[in-house]
Design a protein around this motif. Structure first.
Motif, short mmCIF file in Angstrom:
data_model
loop_
_atom_site.label_atom_id
_atom_site.label_comp_id
_atom_site.label_asym_id
_atom_site.label_seq_id
_atom_site.Cartn_x
_atom_site.Cartn_y
_atom_site.Cartn_z
N GLY A 154 6.71 15.83 8.43
CA GLY A 154 6.89 14.68 8.13
C GLY A 154 6.95 13.15 6.95
O GLY A 154 7.14 12.34 6.97
N PHE A 155 6.00 13.96 5.74
CA PHE A 155 5.71 13.22 4.56
C PHE A 155 6.81 13.76 4.24
O PHE A 155 6.78 12.29 3.24
CB PHE A 155 4.26 13.78 4.56
N LEU B 252 -10.58 8.98 1.64
CA LEU B 252 -9.00 9.33 2.85
C LEU B 252 -8.16 10.54 3.20
O LEU B 252 -7.62 10.64 3.91
CB LEU B 252 -7.07 7.92 2.12
N VAL B 253 -8.19 11.31 1.54
CA VAL B 253 -7.95 12.95 1.66
C VAL B 253 -8.47 13.34 2.72
O VAL B 253 -8.55 14.30 2.90
CB VAL B 253 -7.95 13.26 -0.15
N GLU B 254 -9.67 13.23 2.44
CA GLU B 254 -10.28 13.85 2.85
C GLU B 254 -10.09 13.79 5.01
O GLU B 254 -10.01 15.31 5.77
CB GLU B 254 -12.07 14.07 2.88
N ALA B 255 -10.35 12.36 4.66
CA ALA B 255 -9.91 12.30 6.46
C ALA B 255 -8.17 13.06 6.82
O ALA B 255 -7.86 13.65 7.84
CB ALA B 255 -9.53 10.85 6.14
N LEU B 256 -7.61 12.21 6.12
CA LEU B 256 -6.00 13.44 6.48
C LEU B 256 -5.95 15.03 5.95
O LEU B 256 -5.20 15.80 7.01
CB LEU B 256 -4.70 12.59 4.26
N LEU C 25 5.17 11.98 -4.62
CA LEU C 25 5.23 10.35 -3.77
C LEU C 25 5.36 9.74 -5.70
O LEU C 25 5.56 8.48 -5.53
CB LEU C 25 3.73 9.79 -3.92
N ASN C 26 5.30 10.58 -6.37
CA ASN C 26 5.51 9.85 -8.01
C ASN C 26 7.22 10.45 -8.68
O ASN C 26 6.92 9.81 -9.71
CB ASN C 26 4.15 9.30 -8.87
N LEU D 208 5.21 6.49 5.12
CA LEU D 208 3.98 7.62 4.93
C LEU D 208 2.63 7.13 5.35
O LEU D 208 2.37 6.72 6.57
CB LEU D 208 3.71 7.76 3.36
N ILE D 209 2.32 5.36 4.66
CA ILE D 209 1.35 4.35 5.94
C ILE D 209 1.83 4.33 6.94
O ILE D 209 1.00 4.42 7.97
CB ILE D 209 1.02 2.91 4.78
N ASP D 210 2.67 3.59 7.65
CA ASP D 210 3.37 3.86 9.33
C ASP D 210 2.72 4.57 9.39
O ASP D 210 1.98 5.14 11.15
CB ASP D 210 4.36 3.26 9.35
#
Length: 124
Positions: free
Chosen positions: A72-73, A18-22, A40-41, A99-101
């Protein structure tokens, strides 16, 4: 939310995290991911807190939080304890659900954009 462990198998058979895709879709650096993960944490942090926690320069943190806000994150709020001088800000990641949406919708838009530029002969 654990970003590093999520992987998908592409039609080519290659596995991509996912990190690579983002990183590809949003042009995020390793520093940007570190900052996002830290936010996030947490319930929010200022640049000094992020720089100390991640052992990075304030300039690097500043670039990352500005990019994450523009995407927008992350949300930026004025620090109410800031006294005079330059205003200080607290940065907080949007909720995991939002964030997922956002990522899901952005990936969908990317797929539509690529689809719109494919030659019609390939669609049959």
């Amino acid at each position: 939310m654990e970003l590093e462990i999520s992987r998908v198998r592409l039609p080519s058979g290659k596995e991509v995290g996912l990190v690579e895709a983002l990183s590809f879709c949003y042009d995020l650096s390793d520093t940007d991911f570190q900052v996002l993960k830290s936010l996030l944490n947490s319930d929010g942090k200022n640049e000094d807190m992020l720089a100390e926690q991640l052992k990075l320069s304030k300039a690097s943190i500043n670039r990352s939080v500005n990019k994450l806000v523009s995407l927008g994150f992350v949300e930026r709020m004025k620090d109410s304890s800031s006294k005079g001088g330059r205003p200080r800000y607290i940065y907080k990641a949007i909720s995991a659900d939002r964030l997922i949406d956002k990522i899901t919708n952005d990936f969908r838009k990317c797929a539509e954009l690529f689809s719109s530029v494919l030659p019609k002969e390939l669609e049959s």
